[in-house]
Design a protein around this motif. Structure first.
Motif, PDB file in Angstrom:
ATOM      1  N   TYR A  89       0.997  -1.093  -0.029  1.00 24.75           N
ATOM      2  CA  TYR A  89      -0.052   0.050  -0.028  1.00 24.75           C
ATOM      3  C   TYR A  89       0.972   1.136   0.322  1.00 24.75           C
ATOM      4  O   TYR A  89       2.170   1.411   1.001  1.00 24.75           O
ATOM      5  CB  TYR A  89      -1.013   0.338   0.671  1.00 24.75           C
ATOM      6  N   PHE A 105       1.332   4.957   0.509  1.00 24.84           N
ATOM      7  CA  PHE A 105       0.861   6.114   1.707  1.00 24.84           C
ATOM      8  C   PHE A 105       0.566   7.495   1.650  1.00 24.84           C
ATOM      9  O   PHE A 105       1.600   7.716   0.556  1.00 24.84           O
ATOM     10  CB  PHE A 105       1.987   6.001   2.938  1.00 24.84           C
ATOM     11  N   GLN A 106      -0.177   8.009   1.493  1.00 23.60           N
ATOM     12  CA  GLN A 106      -0.931   8.964   1.085  1.00 23.60           C
ATOM     13  C   GLN A 106      -1.414   9.991   1.873  1.00 23.60           C
ATOM     14  O   GLN A 106      -1.288  10.035   2.627  1.00 23.60           O
ATOM     15  CB  GLN A 106      -2.432   8.778   0.530  1.00 23.60           C
ATOM     16  N   ASN A 119      -3.103  11.597   3.095  1.00 27.40           N
ATOM     17  CA  ASN A 119      -4.335  11.536   3.700  1.00 27.40           C
ATOM     18  C   ASN A 119      -4.688  11.772   4.988  1.00 27.40           C
ATOM     19  O   ASN A 119      -3.242  11.503   5.356  1.00 27.40           O
ATOM     20  CB  ASN A 119      -5.442  10.729   3.003  1.00 27.40           C
ATOM     21  N   GLU A 125      -8.559   7.709   6.821  1.00 31.63           N
ATOM     22  CA  GLU A 125      -9.080   7.945   4.913  1.00 31.63           C
ATOM     23  C   GLU A 125      -7.919   6.802   4.945  1.00 31.63           C
ATOM     24  O   GLU A 125      -7.665   5.441   4.758  1.00 31.63           O
ATOM     25  CB  GLU A 125      -8.174   9.016   4.566  1.00 31.63           C
ATOM     26  N   ASN A 126      -6.837   6.746   5.413  1.00 32.88           N
ATOM     27  CA  ASN A 126      -5.705   5.591   5.174  1.00 32.88           C
ATOM     28  C   ASN A 126      -5.361   4.332   5.870  1.00 32.88           C
ATOM     29  O   ASN A 126      -6.058   3.231   4.657  1.00 32.88           O
ATOM     30  CB  ASN A 126      -3.609   6.157   4.973  1.00 32.88           C
ATOM     31  N   LEU A 148      -6.306   1.157   2.851  1.00 36.76           N
ATOM     32  CA  LEU A 148      -5.225   0.130   3.435  1.00 36.76           C
ATOM     33  C   LEU A 148      -5.977  -1.405   3.162  1.00 36.76           C
ATOM     34  O   LEU A 148      -6.199  -1.918   3.028  1.00 36.76           O
ATOM     35  CB  LEU A 148      -4.278   0.499   4.274  1.00 36.76           C
ATOM     36  N   CYS A 164       1.593   7.180  10.464  1.00 35.00           N
ATOM     37  CA  CYS A 164       2.016   5.905  10.987  1.00 35.00           C
ATOM     38  C   CYS A 164       2.059   5.311  11.507  1.00 35.00           C
ATOM     39  O   CYS A 164       0.479   4.271  11.459  1.00 35.00           O
ATOM     40  CB  CYS A 164       3.639   5.589   9.943  1.00 35.00           C
ATOM     41  N   THR A 166      -2.284   5.872  11.745  1.00 29.22           N
ATOM     42  CA  THR A 166      -2.694   4.985  10.754  1.00 29.22           C
ATOM     43  C   THR A 166      -2.903   3.390  11.115  1.00 29.22           C
ATOM     44  O   THR A 166      -3.982   2.523  10.818  1.00 29.22           O
ATOM     45  CB  THR A 166      -2.235   4.722   8.933  1.00 29.22           C
TER      46      THR A 166
END
Length: 400
Positions: free
Chosen positions: A239, A241-242, A244, A248-249, A253, A275, A278
């Motif tokens: 994935y 990472f965006q 966002n 949302e991430n 994912l 991270c 998330t």
């Protein structure tokens, strides 16, 4: 050949070489940020009956080495006196103490670079990595392994199987870190595992998790080339990472990687706040989260998600009993291919160039050959590893 005569041969032959290789124990020393030098150091002597003297063959550059080079400190560890860098090393035994039975001159070993007191509560409880009196290479005020010779306790030198090269041996240290993280995560066969970060430790965590029987291993990063390597090495899914929000991430994912209501295990090997946030949204109800990456001293994280899901959270620091042995076994039996992480190998006299290359951020793992590597054929007869590292080789690898 007697151990003493091996050392004499090393020094004698080295002194016949070019001016850049006339030092018997040439060392790469950090004076202060961005101020490094090569200097002669006396060959260390064995002082304990259980110690061994090792000629260092290869040393990997760790992120901590680069951080000291850039900033001169990590937390409360400050470089106040000149310090030899490096701690990810493998080498060849050239002398042993009188009580050493398991190693002999000529043996190739991976070096575990931290030595605990062996007497405190944590050491006696089998958590020597938490020893408050740990002596760790290239952590002020202790010198590191970017040098010609290194003295270590014999039980912290691990003999390499014949099918494991010295270059692979230098990567046992970061692999042991990954082994410890995955052990902390209690990864079991059939588990789903998400690893945040696809640097060396994150990549190795993914590989170890898969070797432990994880059926789905997701690697997460912002660099597509690292995710491609993760797929080649171990990841079943990736994935990117965006920019966002953490939630949302996490939702993207979970959907992209078909993780349903969450992963059994989330490992953070990035140390990046976004991270970490998330990851706590990605882990399932009752799942396990392990923090392996280090970043800012203080961060914000979704405490509600952690509590409501009854997440088991563990930290992970370096490695402990059995981690090095298991790391070597994973390489020896082909479960983890650490060679895929090696971007290039630099000659010892080009060590500063190697650090600059790592700082650019486009490499996974750079190795530096020891100052005596050009004569190790005499110590490693029959091993078949006689690589001459050059900058040209690095360019060749990068150019494909």
């Amino acid at each position: 050949m007697a151990p003493g005569s091996i050392i004499q041969e090393l020094v004698s032959e080295q002194n016949t070489r070019s001016p850049t290789k006339t030092k018997s124990n040439l060392s790469f020393i950090l004076n202060k940020p961005y101020d490094v030098q090569f200097a002669e150091r006396p060959i260390p002597k064995i002082s304990g009956t259980h110690d061994v003297l090792v000629a260092v063959n290869y040393t990997g550059i760790c992120g901590s080495d680069v951080h000291y080079w850039e900033h001169g400190r990590i937390g409360h560890f400050v470089v106040e006196e000149p310090m030899v860098l490096g701690h990810e090393s493998a080498g060849t035994v050239v002398d042993v103490g009188s009580a050493v039975r398991e190693l002999a001159p000529g043996d190739r070993v991976a070096l575990e670079p931290g030595y605990p007191c062996r007497r405190c509560i944590d050491c006696l409880a089998g958590r020597y990595n938490l020893c408050p009196d740990m002596v760790f290479a290239a952590t002020p005020p202790h010198d590191g392994t970017l040098t010609g010779f290194w003295v270590a306790p014999s039980d912290f030198c691990y003999k390499l199987p014949t099918n494991v090269t010295l270059q692979e041996g230098a990567l046992i240290e970061p692999l042991a870190v990954a082994v410890h993280i995955v052990q902390q995560a209690r990864v079991r066969p059939g588990a789903t595992v998400v690893v945040m970060g696809a640097g060396p430790i994150g990549l190795l965590c993914a590989a170890v998790a898969k070797s432990f029987g994880a059926v789905k291993v997701v690697s997460v990063d912002i660099v597509q080339s690292k995710l491609d390597l993760a797929t080649e090495l171990a990841a079943t899914h990736t994935y990117c990472f965006q920019r966002n929000s953490a939630e949302e991430n996490a939702n993207a994912l979970l959907a992209q990687c078909n993780l349903g209501k969450g992963a059994d295990v989330v490992i953070d090997a990035s140390g990046v706040e976004a991270c970490i946030q998330t990851g706590l949204h990605v882990v399932k109800m009752g799942g396990t989260y392990v923090q392996g990456g280090m970043g800012k001293a203080d961060i914000t994280f979704p405490i509600m998600a952690l509590c409501q899901k009854e997440v088991t959270v563990r930290g992970s620091f370096r490695y402990g009993p059995g981690d090095y042995q298991l790391a070597i076994e994973l390489v020896a039996n082909g479960a983890v291919n650490v060679k895929k992480l090696i971007t290039g190998v630099f000659d010892f006299t080009q060590a500063e160039d190697a650090f600059k290359k790592v700082k650019e951020g486009q490499v996974i793992k750079i190795l530096i050959s020891g100052p005596n590597e050009h004569i190790n054929g005499s110590l490693n007869a029959g091993i078949g590893e006689n690589i001459r590292p050059t900058l040209d080789r690095v360019s060749e690898i990068e150019d494909g």
